[in-house]
Design an enzyme around this catalytic site. Structure first.
Site, PDB file in Angstrom:
ATOM      1  N   ARG A  26       0.834  -1.200   0.000  1.00  0.00           N
ATOM      2  CA  ARG A  26       0.000   0.000   0.000  1.00  0.00           C
ATOM      3  C   ARG A  26       0.872   1.255   0.000  1.00  0.00           C
ATOM      4  O   ARG A  26       1.002   1.927  -1.001  1.00  0.00           O
ATOM      5  CB  ARG A  26      -0.957  -0.040   1.217  1.00  0.00           C
ATOM      6  CG  ARG A  26      -2.156   0.873   1.096  1.00  0.00           C
ATOM      7  CD  ARG A  26      -1.860   2.295   1.482  1.00  0.00           C
ATOM      8  NE  ARG A  26      -1.339   2.410   2.853  1.00  0.00           N
ATOM      9  CZ  ARG A  26      -0.771   3.510   3.331  1.00  0.00           C
ATOM     10  NH1 ARG A  26      -0.634   4.574   2.559  1.00  0.00           N
ATOM     11  NH2 ARG A  26      -0.282   3.543   4.569  1.00  0.00           N
ATOM     12  N   ASP A  27       1.517   1.550   1.122  1.00  0.00           N
ATOM     13  CA  ASP A  27       2.307   2.781   1.214  1.00  0.00           C
ATOM     14  C   ASP A  27       3.453   2.762   0.208  1.00  0.00           C
ATOM     15  O   ASP A  27       3.802   3.780  -0.388  1.00  0.00           O
ATOM     16  CB  ASP A  27       2.856   2.937   2.636  1.00  0.00           C
ATOM     17  CG  ASP A  27       3.067   4.398   3.027  1.00  0.00           C
ATOM     18  OD1 ASP A  27       2.981   5.261   2.150  1.00  0.00           O
ATOM     19  OD2 ASP A  27       3.323   4.661   4.217  1.00  0.00           O
ATOM     20  N   HIS A 220       4.218   4.386  12.849  1.00  0.00           N
ATOM     21  CA  HIS A 220       4.485   4.385  11.406  1.00  0.00           C
ATOM     22  C   HIS A 220       5.539   5.455  11.129  1.00  0.00           C
ATOM     23  O   HIS A 220       5.284   6.640  11.267  1.00  0.00           O
ATOM     24  CB  HIS A 220       3.162   4.691  10.690  1.00  0.00           C
ATOM     25  CG  HIS A 220       3.251   4.767   9.200  1.00  0.00           C
ATOM     26  ND1 HIS A 220       2.721   3.795   8.376  1.00  0.00           N
ATOM     27  CD2 HIS A 220       3.776   5.696   8.370  1.00  0.00           C
ATOM     28  CE1 HIS A 220       2.916   4.131   7.115  1.00  0.00           C
ATOM     29  NE2 HIS A 220       3.555   5.271   7.081  1.00  0.00           N
ATOM     30  N   HIS A 222       8.802   6.988   8.659  1.00  0.00           N
ATOM     31  CA  HIS A 222       9.535   7.040   7.393  1.00  0.00           C
ATOM     32  C   HIS A 222      11.003   7.337   7.705  1.00  0.00           C
ATOM     33  O   HIS A 222      11.316   7.999   8.690  1.00  0.00           O
ATOM     34  CB  HIS A 222       8.934   8.106   6.476  1.00  0.00           C
ATOM     35  CG  HIS A 222       7.659   7.659   5.828  1.00  0.00           C
ATOM     36  ND1 HIS A 222       7.576   7.341   4.499  1.00  0.00           N
ATOM     37  CD2 HIS A 222       6.431   7.438   6.338  1.00  0.00           C
ATOM     38  CE1 HIS A 222       6.338   6.951   4.204  1.00  0.00           C
ATOM     39  NE2 HIS A 222       5.613   7.009   5.310  1.00  0.00           N
ATOM     40  N   CYS A 253       5.264   9.682   0.019  1.00  0.00           N
ATOM     41  CA  CYS A 253       3.954  10.330   0.133  1.00  0.00           C
ATOM     42  C   CYS A 253       3.831  11.293  -1.028  1.00  0.00           C
ATOM     43  O   CYS A 253       4.706  12.115  -1.246  1.00  0.00           O
ATOM     44  CB  CYS A 253       3.839  11.077   1.453  1.00  0.00           C
ATOM     45  SG  CYS A 253       2.361  12.096   1.567  1.00  0.00           S
ATOM     46  N   ASN A 262       9.564   4.229   3.619  1.00  0.00           N
ATOM     47  CA  ASN A 262       9.170   3.821   4.958  1.00  0.00           C
ATOM     48  C   ASN A 262      10.363   3.134   5.604  1.00  0.00           C
ATOM     49  O   ASN A 262      11.340   2.795   4.940  1.00  0.00           O
ATOM     50  CB  ASN A 262       8.023   2.806   4.882  1.00  0.00           C
ATOM     51  CG  ASN A 262       6.685   3.462   4.573  1.00  0.00           C
ATOM     52  OD1 ASN A 262       5.869   3.665   5.442  1.00  0.00           O
ATOM     53  ND2 ASN A 262       6.479   3.807   3.319  1.00  0.00           N
TER      54      ASN A 262
HETATM   55 ZN    ZN Z   1       3.566   6.371   5.282  1.00  0.00          ZN
END
Ligand code: ZN
Length: 322
Positions: A26-27, A220, A222, A253, A262
C-alpha cells in the site's frame, strides 16, 4: 548519597515480542508510478506469510482513477483471507471505501487522518475534524453490518508537515482522542514526512499511550532522514510493539516531496531480532522475497542495509516454527 529524583523505571524496557505490519503493498506501491501485476502482489503476500509475517496491509480502497496501482485491492484482500492466521488490513479514505473493506471482511481498516490541516486538505480534501466525523459514520456502518472489521484511526503528520511546518502535539492528541470518541477501536501515530526524532517520538508516544493505553497500537515511521529505526526504538521503549514497514524500504507520500521510504522491513526485523525481541519471521526467507520484489521493481529506488551488508557472523536468527 541518595538521589530521590532518580527515575524508578528500568533504563530500557523492551517488549518481549513485536509485530511488523507490512505496508509495502500500500504505502510502498502507491508511491511508485508503475503498476505491479496482481499475480506478483499475490506472490508477495503468499511469500511474506510463508516467511512468518502475520499482518499485511494489502492495499487501499481509493477510487482506481486516483491510484490505479491499487485497483486490485478487493482481489488481494480475498486472497489474503485464504491464508491461515493472516490479519489483513486495508486503508480507506472514507465511508465508501470502508463499506468495501467491510464487505471484503478485512480484519482491520485504517482511516488516515492528518493532524496538519494543510496536509489534510491537500491529501484528503477534508479537515481533520471532518475525518473524525467520517470515522463515526464508518463505526455506525460497521456495527449495523454486524461486521468484525476493526477500525484504526491513523493520525498522520504527527511530528510536522512539509506544507504547514510544525504540528502541535496537543492537536495530535486531541484528534487521537476524538477518533476514539467517534468509535475507532485502535489509533496509531505516523511520521508521514520523516520529521520525527527519537526524543520527539518518546515524548509524544508516552503522552498518547497515557490517553489510549493498549488501543494505541502502531507506530508508522519514514526513514527520510535516516532516523526511522531510532524512532522505532524510542517507541519500543515506551511499550509500543507494532510497527509499519515496507519491504526494501519503498514508499513515500505524494504530498511530501522527498519523503522517500518507509522504515525498511528487513532492517527493522534485523534490529528487533538482534535485541532478542521475537518477531515470528524467518528473516532469510524474507530476504529471498526481497530479492524477487527487487526484480519486479527493477529500476526503482530501493533501500535497506541488511540486503547490502548481509548478516554478521554473530547474528543468531530467531527460531521460527514452520
Ligand atoms: Zn507512510
Amino acid at each position: 548519597m541518595t538521589e530521590p529524583s532518580a527515575p524508578a523505571r528500568p533504563h530500557a524496557f523492551l517488549p518481549p515480542r513485536a509485530t511488523v505490519r507490512e505496508v509495502g503493498l500500500r504505502d510502498g506501491l502507491q508511491s511508485i508510478a508503475r503498476t505491479l501485476p496482481t499475480a506478483h502482489k499475490r506472490e508477495w503476500i503468499r511469500a511474506a506469510h510463508a516467511a512468518g509475517q502475520r499482518e499485511i496491509e494489502v492495499g487501499s480502497f481509493v477510487p482506481a482513477r486516483l491510484l490505479p496501482q491499487l485497483a486490485d485491492t478487493a482481489e488481494l484482500l480475498a486472497f489474503a483471507k485464504t491464508l491461515p492466521g493472516l490479519f489483513a488490513s486495508v486503508l480507506v479514505p472514507n465511508l465508501k471505501g470502508a463499506e468495501r473493506a467491510i464487505e471484503g471482511e478485512a480484519d482491520l481498516l485504517v482511516v488516515p487522518l492528518s493532524a496538519s490541516h494543510a496536509h489534510s486538505l491537500a491529501n484528503l480534501r477534508k479537515t481533520p475534524d471532518e475525518v473524525v466525523a467520517e470515522v463515526g459514520r464508518i463505526r455506525a456502518a460497521r456495527d449495523a453490518a454486524g461486521s468484525r472489521t476493526l477500525i484504526e484511526g491513523g493520525v498522520g503528520t504527527a511530528f510536522g508537515c512539509t506544507l504547514q511546518g510544525p504540528v502541535a502535539p496537543e492537536e495530535v492528541l486531541r484528534l487521537m482522542q476524538a477518533l476514539l470518541d467517534a468509535g475507532a477501536d485502535r489509533v496509531s501515530l505516523a511520521d508521514t514526512v520523516g520529521y520525527a526524532d527519537p526524543a520527539m517520538v518518546r515524548r509524544l508516544f508516552e503522552r498518547a499511550r497515557a490517553i489510549a493505553g493498549e488501543r494505541l497500537w502502531c507506530g508508522h515511521f519514514h526513514d527520510t532522514r535516516g532516523l526511522g529505526l531510532a524512532n522505532v526504538y524510542a517507541a519500543l521503549e515506551v511499550g509500543i510493539a507494532r510497527f509499519d514497514a515496507c519491504l526494501a524500504g519503498i514508499g513515500g507520500c505524494p504530498h511530501a516531496p522527498g519523503a522517500s521510504g518507509n522504515v525498511d522491513t528487513e532492517d527493522l526485523l534485523f534490529m528487533l531480532q538482534s535485541m532478542g525481541v521475537a518477531t515470528g519471521v524467518d528473516l532469510r526467507q524474507l530476504l529471498a522475497l526481497r530479492g524477487r520484489v527487487a526484480q519486479w521493481l527493477d529500476g526503482e529506488t530501493l533501500q535497506g542495509t541488511l540486503w547490502r551488508a548481509g548478516f554478521p557472523k554473530t547474528f543468531a536468527q530467531e527460531e521460527v516454527a514452520a
